[in-house]
Write an enzyme that holds these catalytic residues in place. Structure first.
Site, PDB file in Angstrom:
ATOM      1  N   CYS A  79       0.621  -1.183   0.142  1.00  0.00           N
ATOM      2  CA  CYS A  79      -0.021  -0.036   0.145  1.00  0.00           C
ATOM      3  C   CYS A  79       0.909   1.395   0.060  1.00  0.00           C
ATOM      4  O   CYS A  79       1.414   1.378  -1.015  1.00  0.00           O
ATOM      5  CB  CYS A  79      -1.050  -0.092   1.043  1.00  0.00           C
ATOM      6  SG  CYS A  79      -2.391   0.893   0.826  1.00  0.00           S
ATOM      7  N   HIS A 169      -3.375  -4.822   1.900  1.00  0.00           N
ATOM      8  CA  HIS A 169      -2.854  -4.838   3.314  1.00  0.00           C
ATOM      9  C   HIS A 169      -2.718  -6.461   3.678  1.00  0.00           C
ATOM     10  O   HIS A 169      -3.415  -6.877   4.257  1.00  0.00           O
ATOM     11  CB  HIS A 169      -3.493  -4.180   4.505  1.00  0.00           C
ATOM     12  CG  HIS A 169      -3.336  -2.659   4.429  1.00  0.00           C
ATOM     13  ND1 HIS A 169      -2.418  -2.180   5.413  1.00  0.00           N
ATOM     14  CD2 HIS A 169      -3.609  -1.711   3.437  1.00  0.00           C
ATOM     15  CE1 HIS A 169      -2.533  -0.616   5.170  1.00  0.00           C
ATOM     16  NE2 HIS A 169      -3.288  -0.514   4.119  1.00  0.00           N
ATOM     17  N   GLU A 171      -0.884  -8.114   5.791  1.00  0.00           N
ATOM     18  CA  GLU A 171      -0.759  -8.154   7.432  1.00  0.00           C
ATOM     19  C   GLU A 171      -2.148  -8.057   8.044  1.00  0.00           C
ATOM     20  O   GLU A 171      -2.121  -8.371   9.267  1.00  0.00           O
ATOM     21  CB  GLU A 171      -0.018  -7.007   7.891  1.00  0.00           C
ATOM     22  CG  GLU A 171      -0.236  -5.984   8.486  1.00  0.00           C
ATOM     23  CD  GLU A 171      -0.576  -4.784   6.985  1.00  0.00           C
ATOM     24  OE1 GLU A 171      -0.520  -5.275   5.632  1.00  0.00           O
ATOM     25  OE2 GLU A 171      -0.931  -3.643   7.086  1.00  0.00           O
TER      26      GLU A 171
HETATM   27  N1  GLN Z   1      -3.517   6.438   0.728  1.00  0.00           N
HETATM   28  C1  GLN Z   1      -2.127   6.306   1.441  1.00  0.00           C
HETATM   29  C2  GLN Z   1      -1.320   6.977   0.585  1.00  0.00           C
HETATM   30  O1  GLN Z   1      -1.404   7.745  -0.379  1.00  0.00           O
HETATM   31  C3  GLN Z   1      -2.244   4.738   1.131  1.00  0.00           C
HETATM   32  C4  GLN Z   1      -3.047   4.151   2.128  1.00  0.00           C
HETATM   33  C5  GLN Z   1      -2.706   3.127   2.792  1.00  0.00           C
HETATM   34  O2  GLN Z   1      -1.495   2.511   3.021  1.00  0.00           O
HETATM   35  N2  GLN Z   1      -3.724   2.123   3.331  1.00  0.00           N
HETATM   36  O3  GLN Z   1      -0.174   6.950   1.056  1.00  0.00           O
END
Ligand code: GLN
Length: 195
Positions: A79, A169, A171
């Site tokens: 992410c 995610h 985890e």
């Molecule tokens: N929207 C977040 C970003 O731009 C990432 C979201 C996340 O890690 N759950 O960093």
């Protein structure tokens, strides 16, 4: 035994460490730059990439992270961590900038901030319960990048040699298959360094 670090500036660090340990290797929360020397691979967790970038700069991590990559050590961005690894970001300067992908942030639309989807991930799982939270996706991947998974025609997991990245995610679920895949990458990279 290999050791896998989790960059512990922000985000779901404990859950990643637990997942690494479920895969039978030691997980270490990396809070100081010097600790990077102790680990054979590094997970960059989810969170908020711009906030994480500020902390990377504040604690002097940037050069050490680039060096870690230059040494050929595996890195897994999840992410926000995927955003940190990307060489190109839509509408934003890159951060660590080591993986040959273009990433767009928050790209699944405001109306669906979070959702779950069962994904087929090549070489990892036929049915992985992926949790997406304000997730980015990979809009373009370089020639050396292997696409591992798509959701609604969007690339959500990919690998380029030592680099692994996913939009979701891992985890936050009890399925450790993608962490195990990364741990295998770390074991292989370490075995190569020893010969
Ligand atoms: N929207 C977040 C970003 O731009 C990432 C979201 C996340 O890690 N759950 O960093």
């Amino acid at each position: 035994m290999v050791k896998v670090g989790v960059l512990a500036l922000q985000g779901a660090v404990r859950e990643h460490i637990r997942s690494v340990e479920e895969c039978g290797v030691e997980g270490i929360a990396i809070k100081k730059v010097d600790q990077l020397k102790e680990v054979d691979g590094l997970i960059l967790p989810g969170g908020e990439s711009t906030a994480m970038r500020r902390l990377i700069d504040k604690y002097g991590f940037m050069d050490a992270l680039k060096e870690f990559a230059a040494e050929g050590k595996p890195m897994f961005g999840t992410c926000a961590g995927l955003i940190l690894l990307a060489k190109n970001l839509v509408g934003h300067e890159p951060h660590i900038g080591v993986m040959d992908i273009t990433v767009e942030r928050n790209s699944f639309g405001r109306q669906v901030d979070s959702f779950e989807a069962d994904l087929a991930i090549k070489d990892v799982s036929d049915n992985f319960p992926a949790v997406f939270i304000r997730a980015p996706h990979i809009v373009e991947a370089g020639a050396e990048v292997e696409i591992l998974s798509k959701h609604n025609d969007r690339i959500v997991a990919a690998r380029e040699g030592q680099f692994l990245g996913c939009s979701f995610h891992p985890e936050l679920t009890e399925n450790h298959d993608i962490t195990a895949y990364f741990v295998d990458m770390v074991k292989e990279a370490k075995a190569k360094q020893l010969v």
